[in-house]
Design a protein around this motif. Structure first.
Motif, short mmCIF file in Angstrom:
data_model
loop_
_atom_site.label_atom_id
_atom_site.label_comp_id
_atom_site.label_asym_id
_atom_site.label_seq_id
_atom_site.Cartn_x
_atom_site.Cartn_y
_atom_site.Cartn_z
N VAL A 79 0.70 -1.18 -0.14
CA VAL A 79 -0.23 0.17 0.11
C VAL A 79 0.96 1.21 -0.45
CG1 VAL A 79 -2.05 1.63 0.75
CG2 VAL A 79 -1.68 -1.15 1.30
N TYR A 80 0.03 2.36 -0.61
CA TYR A 80 1.07 3.16 -0.96
C TYR A 80 0.65 5.07 -1.45
CZ TYR A 80 5.33 0.48 -3.13
OH TYR A 80 6.04 -0.12 -3.54
N LEU A 81 0.70 6.19 -0.37
CA LEU A 81 0.12 6.87 0.05
C LEU A 81 -0.05 7.07 -0.99
CD1 LEU A 81 2.83 9.62 1.64
CD2 LEU A 81 0.45 8.45 2.25
N ASP A 82 -1.67 7.48 -1.61
CA ASP A 82 -2.26 7.37 -3.09
C ASP A 82 -1.74 8.92 -3.94
OD1 ASP A 82 -3.78 10.05 -1.84
OD2 ASP A 82 -6.17 8.49 -1.49
N TYR A 83 -1.50 9.78 -3.31
CA TYR A 83 -1.16 10.75 -3.80
C TYR A 83 0.55 10.80 -4.17
CZ TYR A 83 -0.43 12.14 0.61
OH TYR A 83 0.68 12.98 1.35
N VAL A 84 1.53 9.74 -5.01
CA VAL A 84 2.56 9.68 -4.57
C VAL A 84 2.76 8.69 -6.25
CG1 VAL A 84 4.30 8.65 -4.57
CG2 VAL A 84 3.86 10.29 -2.25
N ASP A 85 3.29 9.14 -6.68
CA ASP A 85 3.59 8.39 -8.34
C ASP A 85 4.79 7.61 -8.31
OD1 ASP A 85 3.66 7.68 -10.83
OD2 ASP A 85 3.38 9.48 -12.03
N MET A 86 4.82 6.13 -8.32
CA MET A 86 5.79 5.36 -8.60
C MET A 86 6.62 5.58 -9.71
SD MET A 86 6.31 4.50 -4.61
CE MET A 86 7.70 3.38 -4.75
N LYS A 106 12.50 11.66 4.47
CA LYS A 106 11.11 11.53 4.47
C LYS A 106 10.49 11.10 3.04
CE LYS A 106 6.73 14.17 3.92
NZ LYS A 106 5.72 14.23 2.80
N TYR A 107 11.35 10.82 1.74
CA TYR A 107 11.29 11.09 -0.07
C TYR A 107 11.52 9.40 0.04
CZ TYR A 107 12.19 11.09 -4.79
OH TYR A 107 11.63 11.08 -6.10
N LEU A 108 11.95 8.51 0.90
CA LEU A 108 12.25 7.51 0.87
C LEU A 108 10.70 6.66 1.80
CD1 LEU A 108 13.83 4.88 0.11
CD2 LEU A 108 14.74 5.02 2.00
N SER A 109 10.52 6.93 2.71
CA SER A 109 9.23 6.64 3.56
C SER A 109 8.55 6.97 2.07
CB SER A 109 9.02 7.56 4.52
OG SER A 109 7.69 7.33 5.66
N THR A 112 8.02 3.99 0.48
CA THR A 112 8.23 2.27 0.56
C THR A 112 6.85 2.04 1.29
OG1 THR A 112 10.17 3.20 1.12
CG2 THR A 112 9.37 1.28 2.14
N PRO A 113 6.53 1.04 0.71
CA PRO A 113 5.24 0.42 1.61
C PRO A 113 4.82 0.74 2.48
CG PRO A 113 6.11 -0.94 0.15
CD PRO A 113 7.00 -0.25 0.36
N LEU A 114 3.48 1.22 3.55
CA LEU A 114 2.98 2.07 4.24
C LEU A 114 2.78 0.35 5.34
CD1 LEU A 114 0.62 4.41 3.11
CD2 LEU A 114 2.56 4.99 4.27
N ASN A 115 2.73 -0.98 4.39
CA ASN A 115 2.64 -1.54 5.10
C ASN A 115 3.63 -3.06 5.50
OD1 ASN A 115 2.22 -2.48 3.15
ND2 ASN A 115 0.81 -3.59 3.20
#
Ligand code: UD2
Ligand code: MN
Length: 582
Positions: A79-86, A106-109, A112-115
């Motif tokens: 799961v990622y932040l919904d506004y970050v384009d991977m 923070k950039y890396l965080s 990085t998957p939230l789970n």
């Protein structure tokens, strides 16, 4: 070797109030950043561990009253932040800028998957342990002020992922009035699908102590379980924290703290299995080697002594579990404490002195991002806020030992700490024991107060100071020679804090120096038998002398304090105390 390593790694005073020094010390807690090879090793370990998980779950015996700890859900879709384009290319410059601004990557965080799966670095014997099936459910409380959203979410989601759902009453997110936009609508949107995550917002910023105090009043679970908002609990973390509380509601449990690297976010671990929380006269929490008495107690009482719970005199502060009503009965936190610091010691003293107990739980491992410095302001000068907190706590809890606290920091005596009558009333009502009792019974490693000749920085005429480099947290460390600090030595850096006692000892906060181990002075347990631990100070020649005619000498090349032939008028042998009592 492990012991040495862990103590060195944690040779950091969370409570050191001086801002610059603090960041230097904190850097040391995570430095050197894991070497690539180490990183790879840890990541490989992650991969191997994924398979372990399933075995553990299978091993739970349905019939038994006891179960193995729940070891999480693994291999979930990321799961990622919904506004970050991977798919965007990695922006190295932005990454660097953000590290500086957030005191973490923070950039890396954010990418990085939230789970993500957490490491399982528990000692093998932890897997053998079984826990009561019936355990109280916890309110996991995360207070935060301007933390990165991805970090807060990763903390909450990892709690959900790594815990038996029956044991989580709720996850309470308490926003200490953050100003970052990210923590407004985006936070609410990301937690909307999780009924157990509850968000409460403060109307004004209280600082972390008050935030935890107020959030505890919102919690409804039987157990309060605080975590900093940048943590990742690991497999099997929860049951071992809850069981001791289920057995005795006056027991407080503290997980073993691991390091998540602030730059790489690698879960680097730490051997907190081999340390306990200690205390010193400066009100700093410190990590100390497990005392022999405790090693023996564990051997008597537990089939797996290596990972048996440890009685600990103090806690770092951010991560612990406690019966919620008991927290109330003990008077919660002191509302008069400013943004950061001291509340961990107050709670530790109170728990022990008022009839409870505190355990460090080696089988419960939780990662924490140790940031190199605070990314937020203290609503006042950092040093002043922390010092005031410490003095307030000392004034409430130190009794007769308060004199000594002020003796080693005379400038603290006149600082106004506000009204403490309410806190003293709680102490009275609970009929708590004295601070001398606490030291003698719970942490006898701390030498009780002594009559002093001098204290503070001990500086020679070569303008160098004795420097413990943290070596007096354990036996065997060398007494170094370092750069002196301007201003109040004790306040700025406890590594420069030394004492010369009327009974002839030259000591750090915890150990005596001893010349019996070679040329350089070493820290060892005070044996009170004179000899290599006996010194004499001559105020006229300013020499620190021993019976064998040798003098304490600042050796600039070796950066050590060594014992050498006394020489007349040698500025490396002429010492002065910051505070003199003769
Ligand atoms: C340690 C503790 C911390 C606390 C502190 C002493 C650990 C791992 N951490 O410092 O929990 O006991 O020592 O007081 O034991 N926060 C607010 N409002 C503020 C400032 C901070 O809510 O005004 C939050 C912050 O977002 C974080 C928590 O409080 O979630 C702890 O702050 P920290 O991580 O800066 O403290 P730390 O780890 O340096
Ligand atoms: Mn923290």
């Amino acid at each position: 070797h492990l012991l040495g390593k862990s103590v060195i790694r944690f040779d950091v005073n969370f409570g050191d109030p001086h801002p610059e020094k603090e960041s230097e010390l904190r850097h040391r807690a995570v430095d050197p950043p894991p070497h690539k090879a180490v990183e790879k090793e840890i990541l490989d370990k992650f991969d191997r561990l994924k398979f372990h998980e399933k075995e553990d779950v299978v091993r739970q015996e349905e019939e038994s009253q006891f179960v193995h700890a729940f070891t999480g859900k693994t291999n979930l879709p990321p799961v990622y932040l919904d506004y970050v384009d991977m798919n965007e290319p990695w922006d190295k410059d932005l990454e660097v800028t953000m590290k500086k601004q957030w005191k973490m990557n923070k950039y890396l965080s954010d990418r990085t998957p939230l789970n993500r799966d957490t490491a399982d670095l528990r000692h093998a014997t932890c897997r053998e342990r079984q826990y009561q099936r019936q355990l109280p459910a916890a309110s996991v409380v995360l207070v935060f002020y301007n933390e990165a959203l991805s970090v807060v979410l990763r903390t909450a989601f990892t709690v959900l992922k790594e815990s038996d759902p029956r044991l989580i009453h709720e996850i309470l997110l308490y926003d200490d009035c953050s100003t970052n936009e990210e923590l407004k609508a985006p936070l609410e949107r990301h937690i909307a699908a999780h009924p157990k995550i509850r968000l409460v917002r403060a109307k004004e910023r209280g600082g972390l102590v008050r935030a935890r105090l107020y959030s505890s009043r919102e919690a409804r679970g039987e157990v309060l379980l605080f975590l900093d908002a940048h943590c990742e609990p690991t497999p099997g973390w929860l049951e071992p924290l809850l069981e001791p509380i289920a057995k005795d509601r006056t027991t407080v449990t503290v997980p073993s703290l691991d390091d998540i690297n602030w730059e790489t976010l690698v879960y680097a671990g730490a051997e907190t299995v081999y340390v306990i929380g200690g205390v010193n006269w400066l009100m700093n929490m410190l990590w100390a080697a497990i005392p022999q008495r405790e090693i023996e107690r564990r051997q008597r009482e537990d089939p797996f002594p290596i990972t048996a719970n440890l009685k600990t005199a103090s806690m770092a502060g951010g991560l612990f579990a406690m019966d919620r009503q008991y927290f109330k009965e003990l008077g919660e936190y002191d509302e008069g404490l400013g943004v950061w610091g001291g509340e961990n010691m107050e709670l530790s003293f109170k728990i022990w002195m008022c009839g409870g107990s505190m355990l460090m739980v080696p089988c419960s491992k939780v990662g924490h991002i140790f940031r190199p410095s605070h990314p937020y302001d203290f609503m006042g000068n950092n040093g002043d806020v922390v010092a005031r907190n410490y003095i307030r706590v000392a004034r409430v809890w130190f009794d007769d030992e308060l004199d000594f606290f002020f003796k080693i920091r005379p400038h603290f005596k006149d600082i106004d700490v506000g009204d403490i009558s309410g806190r003293l009333a709680i102490r009275e009502k609970l009929k708590c024991k004295s601070y001398a009792w606490f030291i003698k019974t719970i942490y006898p490693e701390l030498p009780l107060q002594r009559d002093l000749i001098g204290a503070g920085q001990i500086r020679n005429e070569d303008n160098k100071c004795m420097d413990t480099r943290g070596g007096d947290l354990r036996g065997g460390g060398l007494l170094h020679l370092g750069v002196c600090h301007n201003g109040e030595g004790v306040n700025s850096n406890s590594n420069r804090f030394m004492m010369f006692t009327k009974d002839d000892k030259l000591m750090g906060l915890n150990f005596c120096t001893d010349s019996g181990y070679g040329e350089g002075l070493q820290f060892h347990t005070c044996h009170n038998m004179g000899g290599a631990q006996a010194f004499e100070y001559d105020p006229r020649t300013k020499q620190i002398k021993q019976k064998n005619g040798k003098c304490a000498t600042g050796d600039v090349v070796k950066q050590l304090v060594i014992m050498a032939e006394c020489r007349d008028n040698d500025k490396t042998q002429r010492w002065d105390f910051e505070y003199k009592y003769f």
